[in-house]
Enzyme design. Structure first.
Site, PDB file in Angstrom:
ATOM      1  N   CYS A 141       0.819  -1.211   0.000  1.00 14.68           N
ATOM      2  CA  CYS A 141       0.000   0.000   0.000  1.00 14.68           C
ATOM      3  C   CYS A 141       0.851   1.259   0.000  1.00 14.68           C
ATOM      4  CB  CYS A 141      -0.923  -0.008   1.211  1.00 14.68           C
ATOM      5  SG  CYS A 141      -0.029  -0.242   2.771  1.00 14.68           S
ATOM      6  N   HIS A 281      -1.212   0.638   7.358  1.00 12.28           N
ATOM      7  CA  HIS A 281      -1.727   0.812   6.001  1.00 12.28           C
ATOM      8  C   HIS A 281      -1.523   2.266   5.582  1.00 12.28           C
ATOM      9  CE1 HIS A 281      -4.032  -0.183   2.479  1.00 12.28           C
ATOM     10  NE2 HIS A 281      -5.002   0.659   2.753  1.00 12.28           N
ATOM     11  N   ASN A 301      -7.801   4.840  -1.628  1.00 10.01           N
ATOM     12  CA  ASN A 301      -7.235   3.574  -1.177  1.00 10.01           C
ATOM     13  C   ASN A 301      -6.609   2.847  -2.363  1.00 10.01           C
ATOM     14  OD1 ASN A 301      -6.558   1.524   0.575  1.00 10.01           O
ATOM     15  ND2 ASN A 301      -8.648   1.001   1.146  1.00 10.01           N
TER      16      ASN A 301
END
Length: 335
Positions: A141, A281, A301
Site C-alpha cells: 500500500c 496501512h 485507497n
C-alpha cells in the site's frame, strides 16, 4: 443432549437443516444463498473442504455487517472482495507485516495560520488524481500512496498525468528502510526516489504484486522528487493546509477489522490506536470536507475501485483517527 445445543442450532435442527458442530456457526439458507451469489460475482471456486471453511467465515462477516448496519454509526459496511477472509488472513496478505514507525522521521513542514477553504477535493479541480489501483495480496500500500502523491504533484505542476511504477518501489527501495510486500512508508519512498534520481513508469516497470529483484533503468525514469515535506507528527491542521494549498498528502493509519468491509459514510473507530508504532496501512488524502457536523478526509485507497466508494473512503478528521496524523508527508516534484 438437546438442551446443550446452541439456540440457533436447535432452531436449525427443528427446521430440518443439518445440525452444525459445537465450534461452528449454524449457517442458514439465506446466508448460503448470499455466499453463492458472492462467489459468482467474485468468480470464486473452492475445494469441498475449503468451501465449508469459507462459508463459515463469510457467514460470520455477513452477521457482523448486519449488526453494524443496524446500529448507530456514521458509516455503513457491505460485502466486498474480503468477505470470505478472516481479519488475520487479511492482515497477513494486505497489511504491513513488518512494523513501521515514523516517529523518528524529522518534520520540516512550516505551516501558516489559515484560514483554509471549508472543503477541498482535488478530483474536482481537474485531472490531478490518478485512477484507483489495486495492490493485490501484497502489503505494498505504501508504494501506491507514494506514486499517487507524486502523480498528483506532477499533474498539478505540469498538467500531465503519469502512471508511476509501484513495483520499482517494491523491488528497489529497501535501503531506505522499506520492505516490499512486508511494508514501508511513503516518506521513505519519496526519499528513495529523490536520491535514486527517479522512478519509472508503470508501462516500463509493470506491477507484479510480489517481491522481486530491482530492475530500475535510470534512462527510463519519468518521475522525479526535488524535496519531501514531512508534516509534524499529530499536526492534523498542517495536513489540512497542505491538502488545501499544495498537494494530496500521503498518510498511514491503523486498519482494524471493521474497516475492511467499509462501504460508505464517515469511518471512525474506537478499537484502533493513535500512535505511529501501530499504523499498518498507507493511503492518500485527496481532499476534506464536513457532513452533518462531522469533519472528514476524502481518501484514496489501493484495493481497487470495487471497494468502498469507488475505491475511496471518508474518515473522521480532527481527532487523529487511528493515528492518521502520525506519518503524513508529500513530495515536491522536480519538473
Amino acid at each position: 443432549m438437546w438442551a446443550t445445543l446452541p439456540l440457533l442450532c436447535a432452531g436449525a435442527w427443528l427446521l430440518g437443516v443439518p445440525v452444525c458442530g459445537a465450534a461452528e456457526l449454524c449457517v442458514n439458507s439465506l446466508e448460503k444463498f448470499h455466499f453463492k451469489s458472492w462467489m459468482s460475482k467474485h468468480r470464486k471456486t473452492y475445494s469441498t473442504e475449503e468451501y465449508h471453511h469459507r462459508l463459515q467465515t463469510f457467514a460470520s462477516n455477513w452477521r457482523k455487517i448486519n449488526a453494524h448496519n443496524n446500529g448507530n454509526h456514521t458509516f455503513k459496511m457491505a460485502l466486498n472482495q474480503f468477505s470470505d477472509m478472516s481479519f488475520a488472513e487479511i492482515k497477513h496478505k494486505y497489511l504491513w507485516s513488518e512494523p513501521q514507525n515514523c516517529s523518528a522521521t524529522k518534520s520540516n513542514y512550516l505551516r501558516g495560520t489559515g484560514p483554509y477553504p471549508p472543503s477541498v477535493d482535488w478530483r474536482k479541480k481537474g485531472n490531478f488524481v490518478s485512477p484507483v489501483k489495486n495492490q493485490g495480496a501484497c502489503g505494498s500500500c505504501w508504494t501506491f500512496s507514494t506514486t499517487g502523491a507524486l502523480e498528483s504533484a506532477i499533474a498539478i505542476a505540469t498538467g500531465k498525468m503519469l502512471s508511476l511504477a509501484e513495483q520499482q518501489l517494491v523491488d528497489c527501495a529497501q535501503d531506505f528502510n522499506n520492505h516490499g510486500c512486508q511494508g514501508g512508508l511513503p516518506s521513505q519512498a519519496f526519499e528513495y526516489i529523490l536520491y535514486n534520481k527517479g522512478i519509472m513508469g508503470e508501462d516500463t516497470y509493470p506491477y507484479q504484486g510480489k517481491d522481486g529483484y530491482c530492475k530500475f533503468q535510470p534512462g527510463k525514469a519519468i518521475g522525479f522528487v526535488k524535496d519531501v515535506a514531512n508534516i509534524t507528527i499529530y499536526d492534523e491542521e498542517a495536513m489540512v493546509e497542505a491538502v488545501a494549498l499544495y498537494n494530496p498528502v500521503s498518510f498511514a493509519f491503523e486498519v482494524t477489522q471493521d474497516f475492511m468491509m467499509y462501504r460508505t459514510g464517515i469511518y471512525s473507530s474506537t478499537s484502533c490506536h493513535k500512535t505511529p508504532d501501530k499504523v499498518n496501512h498507507a493511503v492518500l488524502a485527496v481532499g476534506y470536507g464536513e457532513k452533518n457536523g462531522i469533519p472528514y478526509w476524502i481518501v484514496k485507497n489501493s484495493w481497487g475501485p470495487q471497494w468502498g466508494m469507488n475505491g475511496y473512503f471518508l474518515i473522521e478528521r480532527g481527532k487523529n483517527m487511528c493515528g492518521l496524523a502520525a506519518c503524513a508527508s508529500y513530495p515536491i516534484p522536480l519538473v
